[in-house]
Design a protein around this motif. Sequence first.
Motif, mmCIF file in Angstrom:
data_model
loop_
_atom_site.group_PDB
_atom_site.id
_atom_site.type_symbol
_atom_site.label_atom_id
_atom_site.label_comp_id
_atom_site.label_asym_id
_atom_site.label_seq_id
_atom_site.Cartn_x
_atom_site.Cartn_y
_atom_site.Cartn_z
ATOM 1 N N PRO A 44 24.220 31.402 8.480
ATOM 2 C CA PRO A 44 23.541 30.139 8.196
ATOM 3 C C PRO A 44 23.933 29.634 6.812
ATOM 4 O O PRO A 44 24.098 30.431 5.879
ATOM 5 C CB PRO A 44 22.057 30.518 8.260
ATOM 6 C CG PRO A 44 22.011 31.726 9.140
ATOM 7 C CD PRO A 44 23.287 32.477 8.843
ATOM 8 N N ARG A 45 24.077 28.332 6.676
ATOM 9 C CA ARG A 45 24.558 27.751 5.425
ATOM 10 C C ARG A 45 23.818 28.282 4.187
ATOM 11 O O ARG A 45 24.473 28.628 3.189
ATOM 12 C CB ARG A 45 24.471 26.226 5.502
ATOM 13 C CG ARG A 45 24.794 25.474 4.204
ATOM 14 C CD ARG A 45 26.241 25.522 3.814
ATOM 15 N NE ARG A 45 27.093 24.834 4.764
ATOM 16 C CZ ARG A 45 28.411 24.669 4.591
ATOM 17 N NH1 ARG A 45 29.011 25.142 3.501
ATOM 18 N NH2 ARG A 45 29.138 24.063 5.512
ATOM 19 N N PRO A 46 22.484 28.372 4.181
ATOM 20 C CA PRO A 46 21.820 28.869 2.959
ATOM 21 C C PRO A 46 22.259 30.280 2.583
ATOM 22 O O PRO A 46 22.443 30.587 1.393
ATOM 23 C CB PRO A 46 20.330 28.831 3.329
ATOM 24 C CG PRO A 46 20.231 27.828 4.434
ATOM 25 C CD PRO A 46 21.502 27.961 5.213
ATOM 26 N N ASP A 47 22.425 31.155 3.574
ATOM 27 C CA ASP A 47 22.838 32.535 3.314
ATOM 28 C C ASP A 47 24.312 32.598 2.904
ATOM 29 O O ASP A 47 24.694 33.400 2.041
ATOM 30 C CB ASP A 47 22.591 33.384 4.560
ATOM 31 C CG ASP A 47 21.133 33.350 4.977
ATOM 32 O OD1 ASP A 47 20.393 34.277 4.620
ATOM 33 O OD2 ASP A 47 20.734 32.374 5.640
ATOM 34 N N LYS A 90 22.320 18.281 7.540
ATOM 35 C CA LYS A 90 21.194 18.655 8.394
ATOM 36 C C LYS A 90 20.867 20.130 8.126
ATOM 37 O O LYS A 90 21.726 20.986 8.236
ATOM 38 C CB LYS A 90 21.548 18.428 9.867
ATOM 39 C CG LYS A 90 21.834 16.960 10.217
ATOM 40 C CD LYS A 90 22.223 16.817 11.683
ATOM 41 C CE LYS A 90 22.666 15.401 12.010
ATOM 42 N NZ LYS A 90 21.519 14.464 12.033
ATOM 43 N N GLU A 91 19.628 20.396 7.777
ATOM 44 C CA GLU A 91 19.219 21.750 7.418
ATOM 45 C C GLU A 91 19.315 22.700 8.608
ATOM 46 O O GLU A 91 18.833 22.379 9.698
ATOM 47 C CB GLU A 91 17.786 21.746 6.885
ATOM 48 C CG GLU A 91 17.605 21.036 5.554
ATOM 49 C CD GLU A 91 18.195 21.815 4.397
ATOM 50 O OE1 GLU A 91 18.411 23.036 4.546
ATOM 51 O OE2 GLU A 91 18.440 21.195 3.346
ATOM 52 N N TYR A 92 19.911 23.852 8.374
ATOM 53 C CA TYR A 92 20.046 24.851 9.429
ATOM 54 C C TYR A 92 18.695 25.220 10.021
ATOM 55 O O TYR A 92 18.515 25.202 11.252
ATOM 56 C CB TYR A 92 20.729 26.101 8.867
ATOM 57 C CG TYR A 92 20.864 27.228 9.880
ATOM 58 C CD1 TYR A 92 22.002 27.347 10.670
ATOM 59 C CD2 TYR A 92 19.850 28.177 10.053
ATOM 60 C CE1 TYR A 92 22.129 28.367 11.603
ATOM 61 C CE2 TYR A 92 19.963 29.196 10.976
ATOM 62 C CZ TYR A 92 21.102 29.288 11.754
ATOM 63 O OH TYR A 92 21.217 30.289 12.687
ATOM 64 N N ASP A 93 17.731 25.544 9.175
ATOM 65 C CA ASP A 93 16.452 26.060 9.651
ATOM 66 C C ASP A 93 15.520 24.980 10.180
ATOM 67 O O ASP A 93 14.414 25.294 10.628
ATOM 68 C CB ASP A 93 15.762 26.846 8.534
ATOM 69 C CG ASP A 93 16.483 28.160 8.242
ATOM 70 O OD1 ASP A 93 16.537 29.010 9.139
ATOM 71 O OD2 ASP A 93 17.021 28.316 7.128
ATOM 72 N N GLU A 94 15.947 23.737 10.151
ATOM 73 C CA GLU A 94 15.127 22.644 10.673
ATOM 74 C C GLU A 94 15.780 21.958 11.869
ATOM 75 O O GLU A 94 15.292 20.925 12.332
ATOM 76 C CB GLU A 94 14.847 21.626 9.569
ATOM 77 C CG GLU A 94 14.008 22.195 8.428
ATOM 78 C CD GLU A 94 13.785 21.209 7.308
ATOM 79 O OE1 GLU A 94 14.145 20.022 7.485
ATOM 80 O OE2 GLU A 94 13.251 21.613 6.253
#
Length: 275
Positions: free
Chosen positions: A61-64, A198-202
């Motif tokens: 995931p992008r944040p990680d 676009k946020e991964y977790d959303e």
Amino acid sequence: MIRNEISIKETQRISLELLNVVANVCEEQHLRYALIYGTLIGAVRHQGYIPWDDDIDIMMPRPDYEKLLQYLKENIAVYPHLQVFNPDECADYPYMITRISDNRYVIDVDNEEPYGMGVFIDVYPYDGLGNSKKEALKFGLKGDRLSSLCYQATRRRFAIETTTSNVRKILKYPVYLYAKLRGKEVFQRKLAKLAGIKEYDESNYVGCAVWLSWGEKDIFPRKWFEETMLVNFDKYKFRIPKEYDALLRYEYGDYMKLPPKKERVGHHNYKVYKK
């Protein structure tokens, strides 16, 4: 100077150790990752590499993914043979995913200018693509078109390669000329703007917005990646999505069936040498 080419088995051994280093960092730093694409098939069907596969793929995931890159930037001295390749780390690098390389080796890629990379693993950043399949496909195909142009801009010469459609074959040369004229940096900047919009977790649907080369088949429900499990992969254990069966059937069909013998070849056209 005569150099001895390294076999696919040796290349697999080297990239396996790279994967183990990266997976250990992810575990220690509590970062999400999972094997994906052919590497995931290998884990499920062969408990290791597909015998003829020539690379390793993981998704994050992008944040990680961004946290991993920051960790490696700050701690790369701990890993003396590791080198990170992406546009931020290497101006000549032609892609928007990250490759983590062992710098004791060098690869010679057909139809691509050298930029110093050795044996590597692919790290695909997964972004949110949207909350409906229609939205995800529309957004994802923007990245697909831009990454194709970026790829063509970095080829030494025009080549049909894997294109099979007659229409696409006709269009490919003008596209190649256009891409070479504009230069890869134009497309890399546009792809960078897509990343993280676009946020991964959303998002209900996720995928690699900067390399959506399979179109709809590269768009996945995020819920398929919510839980992972450790499985045997050669002498180590790595994480795969718990929903691996749904994922692989969606992307490949009957993934447990071996392909015809003539198709049991690596898909990267490169040679590997020890420095």
